[in-house]
Each structure stands twice: as structure tokens, then as C-alpha cells.
Design a protein around this motif. Structure first.
Motif, short mmCIF file in Angstrom:
data_model
loop_
_atom_site.label_atom_id
_atom_site.label_comp_id
_atom_site.label_asym_id
_atom_site.label_seq_id
_atom_site.Cartn_x
_atom_site.Cartn_y
_atom_site.Cartn_z
N VAL A 131 -2.26 2.40 -9.46
CA VAL A 131 -1.72 1.66 -8.32
C VAL A 131 -2.09 2.40 -7.05
O VAL A 131 -1.88 3.61 -6.93
CB VAL A 131 -0.19 1.54 -8.41
N VAL A 132 -2.68 1.69 -6.09
CA VAL A 132 -2.98 2.24 -4.77
C VAL A 132 -2.05 1.56 -3.77
O VAL A 132 -2.08 0.33 -3.62
CB VAL A 132 -4.45 2.01 -4.38
N VAL A 133 -1.21 2.32 -3.11
CA VAL A 133 -0.20 1.76 -2.22
C VAL A 133 -0.76 1.64 -0.81
O VAL A 133 -1.22 2.62 -0.23
CB VAL A 133 1.07 2.63 -2.21
N ASP A 134 -0.72 0.43 -0.26
CA ASP A 134 -1.19 0.18 1.10
C ASP A 134 -0.33 -0.92 1.71
O ASP A 134 0.42 -1.61 1.02
CB ASP A 134 -2.67 -0.23 1.09
N ALA A 154 2.89 -3.25 -0.14
CA ALA A 154 3.98 -2.31 -0.39
C ALA A 154 5.30 -2.78 0.20
O ALA A 154 6.37 -2.34 -0.22
CB ALA A 154 3.62 -0.93 0.17
N SER A 155 5.24 -3.68 1.19
CA SER A 155 6.47 -4.18 1.80
C SER A 155 7.10 -5.30 0.97
O SER A 155 8.20 -5.75 1.27
CB SER A 155 6.19 -4.69 3.21
N PRO A 181 6.53 8.00 5.12
CA PRO A 181 7.51 8.44 4.11
C PRO A 181 7.87 7.38 3.09
O PRO A 181 8.00 7.67 1.89
CB PRO A 181 8.72 8.83 4.96
N GLU A 182 8.03 6.14 3.54
CA GLU A 182 8.47 5.08 2.64
C GLU A 182 7.46 4.85 1.52
O GLU A 182 7.84 4.64 0.36
CB GLU A 182 8.70 3.78 3.42
N SER A 183 6.17 4.86 1.85
CA SER A 183 5.16 4.61 0.82
C SER A 183 5.06 5.78 -0.15
O SER A 183 4.85 5.59 -1.35
CB SER A 183 3.80 4.34 1.46
N PHE A 184 5.22 7.00 0.36
CA PHE A 184 5.18 8.17 -0.53
C PHE A 184 6.34 8.12 -1.53
O PHE A 184 6.16 8.35 -2.73
CB PHE A 184 5.25 9.45 0.28
#
Length: 294
Positions: A131-134, A154-155, A181-184
Motif C-alpha cells: 500500500v502506498v499512501v497518498d 488516504a482521506s 502526521p496523519e498519513s504516517f
């Protein structure tokens, strides 16, 4: 973009930005032995003294002899017509005639970073769920064109989607590519027990590390800047036609359009589909910028 948002406070006002370039060497300093005027080179985003303990082990990003991420950071960078490159012998790569400058510049940072900090640090192996979060819809669309099976913002609700795809287990590897921070923190929740969370994004604010949860799940977290020690391998793949790096380019600007380019990138505007646009016969092989390497 992170510098302009003041996420990198050590960058002084007036600093020439940029750490990715291809150019022709105009002149060399007396300590340079392996480069000469007229050489066409890729300028690495990481400079390396080649002598310190870190350089001797190939971890150039942690160079202790004055290298590392310096261009556009602690010294003037590449968004200029002339650039002074420290440690030119170990910080530039000679480019073969078969490689065009538009494709080569993708190897200055983008591809080595994604491969080393994302794929290798994330211990990605065939068959893994990655999974790549963007957050940018345009980049999610591009990911689909490059082979991603599913693109989730991610949202939205990636937790539910990943749970359905993995029978509630989670992803083998999750790569954080935003730098917020939220994505991490989301990445650490998406990975399955015993999995890897590889941070690629540049962070300007603290993120909460839930060790009370990560410890029992045996999660491995990795961070760090790129070392660019795999750049020669990627360059060989590019020259052999095994790597289509030019597909990553969606916009092209002249030197006098840098401000426009930054504004477009900061808005994450809708972008053209990535494609391997053939280089017109009238387009010079060499980049417009010249690298004065000392």
C-alpha cells in the motif's frame, strides 16, 4: 514544496533551490580527476565525499565529509543555469548517448528514492500486498496507469478496503509518501503483524508513534534519505531499455517558468496522463542547464 512550506527550517532565505539535474560540465576544479569539461552527466541529489565511513559502506545520504543532501539545502542548488557540484567524481554519473536528458533526470532523486527508501527498506517481495499512501487524486490516477490494482485516497476509508482485500490481516508493506502526521499514523495501522512501514515522505511536524500498539504487532518502521547507491544499476537499466523513466513526466517548463511550475505542483492540479513522449528531433540531447563541477 516542503522547503517553501518551511518544513525544512535550516534552508536559508535566498538559497537557490533544486537537487535534481542533468547538465554538461563547463569546468572542473583541480581535485576532480574523473570528469572533464564537455562531459554530459547526471547530478545526484546526494553528494558524497567518498572517504568517510558512511561513504565507504555506500550510505552516501549520511556522508560525514561534507556531502549528503546539500544541493538546494545547505548550498545553492540546481534550479539555475550554472551549478557548482561538490565531490564531482563521486556525485555525478556519466550518461550514455542512448539516454535522453528527460529520462535521466528522473534518476537524480525520484526513482532511487522510491526504490531504496520505499521498495528495499520496505522489504517488498513478489506476491506481497503493498500500500502506498497518498492524498493527490492525480497521483492516484497515475499509479493505476503504472500497474496499481486499486487506488484509494488516504482521506477516504482505506482501513476498510485493505481489510477486505487481505481478510482483515493488513498489508505486507505500507509506504508513506506524503509527509504529514496523519498519513504516517495511518500507515502504521494498515500494516499487518510482522509487516513493514517504510517512510518516504519528508515530514515537517511530529507524528505520534503508538509503541503500545506497534510493539505487540512486531511492526518494523524505516525512515531515512536516499543513499543513491542503486543509481548506477537504474542507469544501466535505463540505457538497456528496461526502465521507462520518461513516463513519470507530466509537465514541462522552461527555466523562466519555475514559479509557474511550483504553483501548479503546490495545487496538485489535474495532470496529463503519464506517457513516454518521444523526444522531438529538434530537442537537444543535453539539458539546458550546464553543470560547473568542482
Amino acid at each position: 514544496m516542503h522547503i517553501l512550506k518551511r518544513d525544512v527550517p535550516e534552508v536559508e532565505a535566498g538559497r537557490v533551490l533544486g537537487h535534481e539535474a542533468v547538465g554538461t560540465i563547463e569546468s572542473v576544479g583541480p581535485a576532480v580527476l574523473g570528469r572533464k569539461p564537455g562531459d554530459w552527466v547526471l547530478i545526484s541529489c546526494i553528494t558524497a565525499c567518498g572517504r568517510c565511513d558512511c561513504c565507504r559502506t555506500g550510505t552516501y545520504g549520511r556522508c560525514q565529509g561534507g556531502g549528503g543532501w546539500t544541493l538546494g539545502h545547505t548550498i545553492d542548488g540546481t534550479q539555475a543555469e550554472y551549478v557548482r557540484v561538490s565531490f564531482a567524481d563521486t556525485s555525478t554519473h556519466l550518461l550514455p548517448e542512448a539516454v535522453c536528458d528527460a529520462a535521466a533526470v528522473m534518476l537524480a532523486d525520484i526513482l532511487p528514492t522510491s526504490y531504496e527508501v520505499g521498495v528495499l527498506n520496505g522489504r517488498v517481495t513478489p506476491g506481497d500486498t503493498v500500500v502506498v499512501v497518498d492524498l493527490a487524486g492525480s497521483r492516484l490516477d497515475a499509479a493505476k496507469l503504472f500497474g496499481a490494482d486499486i487506488a484509494i485516497n488516504a482521506s477516504d476509508d482505506p482501513m476498510t478496503v485493505i481489510a477486505e482485500l487481505t481478510d482483515d490481516l493488513g498489508a505486507d508493506t505500507v509506504i508513506e509518501a506524503i509527509g504529514v502526521p496523519e498519513s504516517f499514523e495511518l500507515c502504521t495501522r494498515l500494516v499487518h503483524p510482522g509487516g513493514q512501514a517504510a517512510n518516504v515522505g519528508v515530514h515537517g511536524k511530529p507524528a505520534t508513534l503508538h509503541l503500545e500498539e506497534l510493539l505487540i504487532r512486531d511492526i518494523t518502521l524505516t525512515t531515512g534519505v536516499v543513499d543513491t547507491n542503486f543509481t548506477p544499476r537504474l542507469l544501466r537499466m535505463l540505457a538497456a531499455g528496461r526502465l521507462d523513466a520518461e513516463r513519470y513526466i507530466t509537465h514541462r517548463y522552461r527555466f523562466d517558468e519555475f514559479e509557474t511550475a511550483c504553483n501548479v505542483f503546490s495545487r496538485r492540479a489535474a495532470r496529463p496522463r503519464p506517457s513516454a513522449r518521444p523526444r522531438p528531433a529538434t530537442e537537444p540531447r543535453h539539458a539546458q542547464a550546464r553543470a560547473r563541477s568542482n
